[in-house]
Structure formats: structure tokens, C-alpha cells
Design a protein around this motif. Structure first.
Motif, PDB file in Angstrom:
ATOM      1  N   HIS A 164       0.858  -1.251  -0.166  1.00 45.34           N
ATOM      2  CA  HIS A 164      -0.099  -0.121  -0.013  1.00 45.34           C
ATOM      3  C   HIS A 164       1.021   1.018   0.020  1.00 45.34           C
ATOM      4  O   HIS A 164       0.537   2.315  -0.610  1.00 45.34           O
ATOM      5  CB  HIS A 164      -0.869   0.004   1.113  1.00 45.34           C
ATOM      6  CG  HIS A 164      -1.865   1.127   1.323  1.00 45.34           C
ATOM      7  ND1 HIS A 164      -2.616   1.572   0.159  1.00 45.34           N
ATOM      8  CD2 HIS A 164      -2.161   2.115   2.322  1.00 45.34           C
ATOM      9  CE1 HIS A 164      -3.260   2.456   0.795  1.00 45.34           C
ATOM     10  NE2 HIS A 164      -2.905   3.027   1.845  1.00 45.34           N
ATOM     11  N   ASP A 167       2.239   1.928  -3.411  1.00 48.47           N
ATOM     12  CA  ASP A 167       1.096   2.248  -4.259  1.00 48.47           C
ATOM     13  C   ASP A 167       1.033   3.873  -3.991  1.00 48.47           C
ATOM     14  O   ASP A 167       0.915   4.504  -5.123  1.00 48.47           O
ATOM     15  CB  ASP A 167      -0.038   1.419  -4.257  1.00 48.47           C
ATOM     16  CG  ASP A 167       0.046   0.372  -4.622  1.00 48.47           C
ATOM     17  OD1 ASP A 167       0.998   0.006  -5.573  1.00 48.47           O
ATOM     18  OD2 ASP A 167      -0.755  -0.656  -4.562  1.00 48.47           O
ATOM     19  N   ARG A 168       1.112   4.096  -2.879  1.00 47.71           N
ATOM     20  CA  ARG A 168       0.719   5.466  -2.392  1.00 47.71           C
ATOM     21  C   ARG A 168       1.859   6.565  -3.035  1.00 47.71           C
ATOM     22  O   ARG A 168       1.627   7.593  -3.357  1.00 47.71           O
ATOM     23  CB  ARG A 168       0.497   5.802  -1.063  1.00 47.71           C
ATOM     24  CG  ARG A 168      -0.707   5.344  -0.504  1.00 47.71           C
ATOM     25  CD  ARG A 168      -0.979   5.376   0.899  1.00 47.71           C
ATOM     26  NE  ARG A 168      -1.041   6.694   1.319  1.00 47.71           N
ATOM     27  CZ  ARG A 168      -0.871   7.198   2.354  1.00 47.71           C
ATOM     28  NH1 ARG A 168      -0.812   6.423   3.718  1.00 47.71           N
ATOM     29  NH2 ARG A 168      -1.003   8.473   2.958  1.00 47.71           N
ATOM     30  N   ALA A 170       3.945   5.887  -5.529  1.00 47.21           N
ATOM     31  CA  ALA A 170       3.970   5.777  -6.962  1.00 47.21           C
ATOM     32  C   ALA A 170       2.651   6.635  -7.653  1.00 47.21           C
ATOM     33  O   ALA A 170       2.916   7.313  -8.586  1.00 47.21           O
ATOM     34  CB  ALA A 170       3.525   4.491  -7.360  1.00 47.21           C
ATOM     35  N   THR A 171       1.594   6.915  -6.846  1.00 43.86           N
ATOM     36  CA  THR A 171       0.362   7.713  -7.271  1.00 43.86           C
ATOM     37  C   THR A 171       0.253   9.127  -6.687  1.00 43.86           C
ATOM     38  O   THR A 171      -0.481   9.821  -7.272  1.00 43.86           O
ATOM     39  CB  THR A 171      -0.794   6.794  -7.273  1.00 43.86           C
ATOM     40  OG1 THR A 171      -1.016   6.691  -5.748  1.00 43.86           O
ATOM     41  CG2 THR A 171      -0.874   5.444  -7.829  1.00 43.86           C
ATOM     42  N   ALA A 172       1.314   9.444  -5.653  1.00 40.86           N
ATOM     43  CA  ALA A 172       0.850  10.660  -5.238  1.00 40.86           C
ATOM     44  C   ALA A 172       1.313  11.580  -6.018  1.00 40.86           C
ATOM     45  O   ALA A 172       2.190  11.837  -6.774  1.00 40.86           O
ATOM     46  CB  ALA A 172       1.885  10.689  -3.925  1.00 40.86           C
ATOM     47  N   ASP A 173       0.285  12.849  -6.193  1.00 39.19           N
ATOM     48  CA  ASP A 173       0.594  13.785  -7.159  1.00 39.19           C
ATOM     49  C   ASP A 173       0.314  15.022  -6.468  1.00 39.19           C
ATOM     50  O   ASP A 173       0.190  16.269  -7.069  1.00 39.19           O
ATOM     51  CB  ASP A 173      -0.361  13.864  -8.415  1.00 39.19           C
ATOM     52  CG  ASP A 173      -1.722  13.688  -8.176  1.00 39.19           C
ATOM     53  OD1 ASP A 173      -2.104  14.006  -6.843  1.00 39.19           O
ATOM     54  OD2 ASP A 173      -2.686  13.547  -8.901  1.00 39.19           O
ATOM     55  N   GLU A 177      -0.300  14.982  -0.187  1.00 38.25           N
ATOM     56  CA  GLU A 177      -0.420  13.378  -0.355  1.00 38.25           C
ATOM     57  C   GLU A 177       0.930  12.952   0.159  1.00 38.25           C
ATOM     58  O   GLU A 177       1.181  12.073   1.077  1.00 38.25           O
ATOM     59  CB  GLU A 177      -0.802  13.044  -1.773  1.00 38.25           C
ATOM     60  CG  GLU A 177      -2.190  13.105  -2.002  1.00 38.25           C
ATOM     61  CD  GLU A 177      -2.469  12.687  -3.244  1.00 38.25           C
ATOM     62  OE1 GLU A 177      -3.094  11.290  -3.553  1.00 38.25           O
ATOM     63  OE2 GLU A 177      -2.059  13.111  -4.455  1.00 38.25           O
ATOM     64  N   ARG A 240      10.723  12.791  -2.632  1.00 41.83           N
ATOM     65  CA  ARG A 240      10.578  11.333  -2.953  1.00 41.83           C
ATOM     66  C   ARG A 240      11.688  10.195  -2.788  1.00 41.83           C
ATOM     67  O   ARG A 240      11.590   9.020  -2.424  1.00 41.83           O
ATOM     68  CB  ARG A 240      10.089  11.229  -4.424  1.00 41.83           C
ATOM     69  CG  ARG A 240       8.636  11.779  -4.619  1.00 41.83           C
ATOM     70  CD  ARG A 240       8.340  11.580  -6.166  1.00 41.83           C
ATOM     71  NE  ARG A 240       7.075  12.352  -6.245  1.00 41.83           N
ATOM     72  CZ  ARG A 240       5.845  11.618  -6.270  1.00 41.83           C
ATOM     73  NH1 ARG A 240       5.871  10.443  -6.018  1.00 41.83           N
ATOM     74  NH2 ARG A 240       4.885  12.214  -6.531  1.00 41.83           N
TER      75      ARG A 240
END
Length: 269
Positions: A164, A167-168, A170-173, A177, A240
């Protein structure tokens, strides 16, 4: 009375918070929380309410620290209960700049007092939660020592969080977030790293720096990573690269080492 390293004179983990320790700046927040909980949850729904985290420990910083609440319900949480909790979070967060975020956990008393949760949520209520409203469930729970069993049942499921988190990341924009992910990951890693060594250290602490240094005593080769996690927990980052180090390097190693030393937490339904 606490004697040393978070233990009472008999060697049990002492309850770490108190309403007497709440910093004056947060007193209006706690008063409002008490009133709004009572208004939102009728007596046939609410058994008791608790504070936890830095505010009842007396270490909170106005404008930086969040407000953490746990509500024990007579029955399992319903959709109505969850909606009321979300509204409570939003109203307190909006009305009080002293807090940076509000979280409300909902559990039934049956769950909190169950044998399955005896060394996880039960311990959490008895040792890390400060009573705010209603009967204190700690009177119906045992006393706890810093054992391997406690370590296993509190944090022996770290591996389940890793997919999880990846995934967060990779998708945080957005920065918001990323900061939220940084806070979640870093706090969990520091807490897990500390409980990994807790039985050997022989005590309990929620202090981030103390936790990191206790861990460093036994795992000096990983000390820099844990200090990074502690620093990130205090000041969440949007970097990141830092998050990748914590999620893709420290976390998998810690999950494997934890299982080797303490075993895996009992599965939950």
C-alpha cells in the motif's frame, strides 16, 4: 508512579498520558472535543472516549501537532458512527489552529476487550490512551510488561503495509499527499523499530528520539535510516528520495528482521 524507562516500580508499562499534562494552548481543543463527542454520540452508542499522542503526553507543539481520539462504542461502528466521526474531525480541525489534523478511531468495547486484541488494542487503551469521557476500559485490562509477545502483537504485521505504501508513493501527485504518506510511514517505522528492541531495552517510550537511539544501540548499521525516519516523523517531507529509502529499503528489512526476532502478528478477520 513511573520509575525508569516508562515502567512503574513493579516493572509494568506505566500509562504515559494524563489530562494534567495537556499544554494550556490545547485546553480549549480538549474541552470542545469533549462537548462535541457528547453531542454527536448518544449514551446508548458511546461507552467511553480517550486521547492519545503528544497532547496528553504534554509534548505537543501548537500549529504542528495533531489531535488523536479513540472512541469506544457499545456496538460495532456503523456508517452513521463513521460519518459522525468524520464530521467531528473536520469541525475540530477547522475551528482550532492549534492542531494540524484530527483523527478519530472507532472500536467496539467487545473488540477492545477481546482476547485477540489483548496485546494490541487492549494494551493501547490501557497504556497509551488517556480517559476523556466514560468508564475507563483500562480497569478491565491486565498490566503489561515490555515482552516479545507485546512486540509481536503490536507491530508484527509491518509487511502487510508495504504494498500500500509503495502504491501511494507511486500515485501521489501533490505535496499534501506526500506529507501525509511521510507522516504515516515514518511514525510506523520508528514505532516498529523501537518495539523490535523493546524487550532488550527493557522499557517503553513514545519519544521519537529516544526510540531511534534505543534501536541504534542494537542495530548501529541501521541507525542512520532510523534517525532519518524520526526526523521525517517530526517534520514530514515531500522528498520522494527520502520516502523511497524508508519504504523500499528500511521497511522491508525491518519487516523481515521483526518476523525473525518476534514472529508474525496473529491474523485479524
Amino acid at each position: 508512579m513511573t520509575t525508569t524507562q516508562g515502567l512503574d516500580r513493579d516493572g509494568y508499562i506505566a500509562r504515559e498520558g494524563s489530562l494534567d499534562l495537556v499544554p494550556p494552548a490545547f485546553a480549549p481543543v480538549i474541552a470542545a472535543a469533549r462537548d462535541r463527542i457528547t453531542a454527536a454520540f448518544t449514551s446508548d452508542r458511546l461507552h467511553s472516549a480517550y486521547l492519545y499522542g503528544s497532547i496528553p503526553r504534554g509534548t505537543a507543539t501548537p500549529g504542528v501537532s495533531d489531535l488523536d481520539l479513540l472512541l469506544a462504542l457499545h456496538h460495532g461502528p456503523t456508517a452513521t458512527d463513521r460519518a459522525a466521526a468524520k464530521a467531528l474531525e473536520a469541525s475540530l480541525d477547522a475551528d482550532f489552529p492549534q492542531v494540524d489534523g484530527v483523527g478519530v478511531l472507532l472500536f467496539s468495547t467487545r473488540t477492545l476487550l477481546s482476547e485477540l486484541e489483548r496485546h494490541d488494542l487492549g494494551w493501547f487503551v490501557a497504556c497509551l490512551c488517556t480517559p476523556l469521557l466514560g468508564e475507563d476500559l483500562a480497569t478491565r485490562l491486565p498490566r503489561y510488561r515490555p515482552t516479545s509477545l507485546l512486540a509481536r502483537e503490536t507491530n508484527g504485521d509491518l509487511a502487510l503495509a508495504l504494498p500500500h505504501w509503495r502504491d501511494r508513493l507511486a500515485t501521489a501527485d501533490s505535496d499534501a499527499e506526500l506529507r501525509a504518506l511521510a507522516r504515516t510511514v515514518s511514525r510506523r517505522l520508528v514505532r516498529t523499530a523501537f518495539t523490535l528492541v523493546m524487550p532488550r531495552w527493557g522499557g517503553w517510550t513514545s519519544d521519537l528520539t529516544t526510540s531511534a537511539e534505543a534501536f541504534a544501540t542494537y542495530y548501529p548499521e541501521r541507525a542512520a535510516h532510523l534517525r532519518l525516519a524520526a526526523a521525517t516523523a517530526r517534520t514530514p517531507t515531500t522528498d520522494r528520495t527520502t520516502l523511497a529509502v524508508l519504504i523500499n529499503d528500511l521497511a522491508p528489512w525491518l519487516a523481515t528482521e521483526y518476523t525473525t526476532v518476534h514472529g508474525t502478528k496473529a491474523p485479524r478477520p
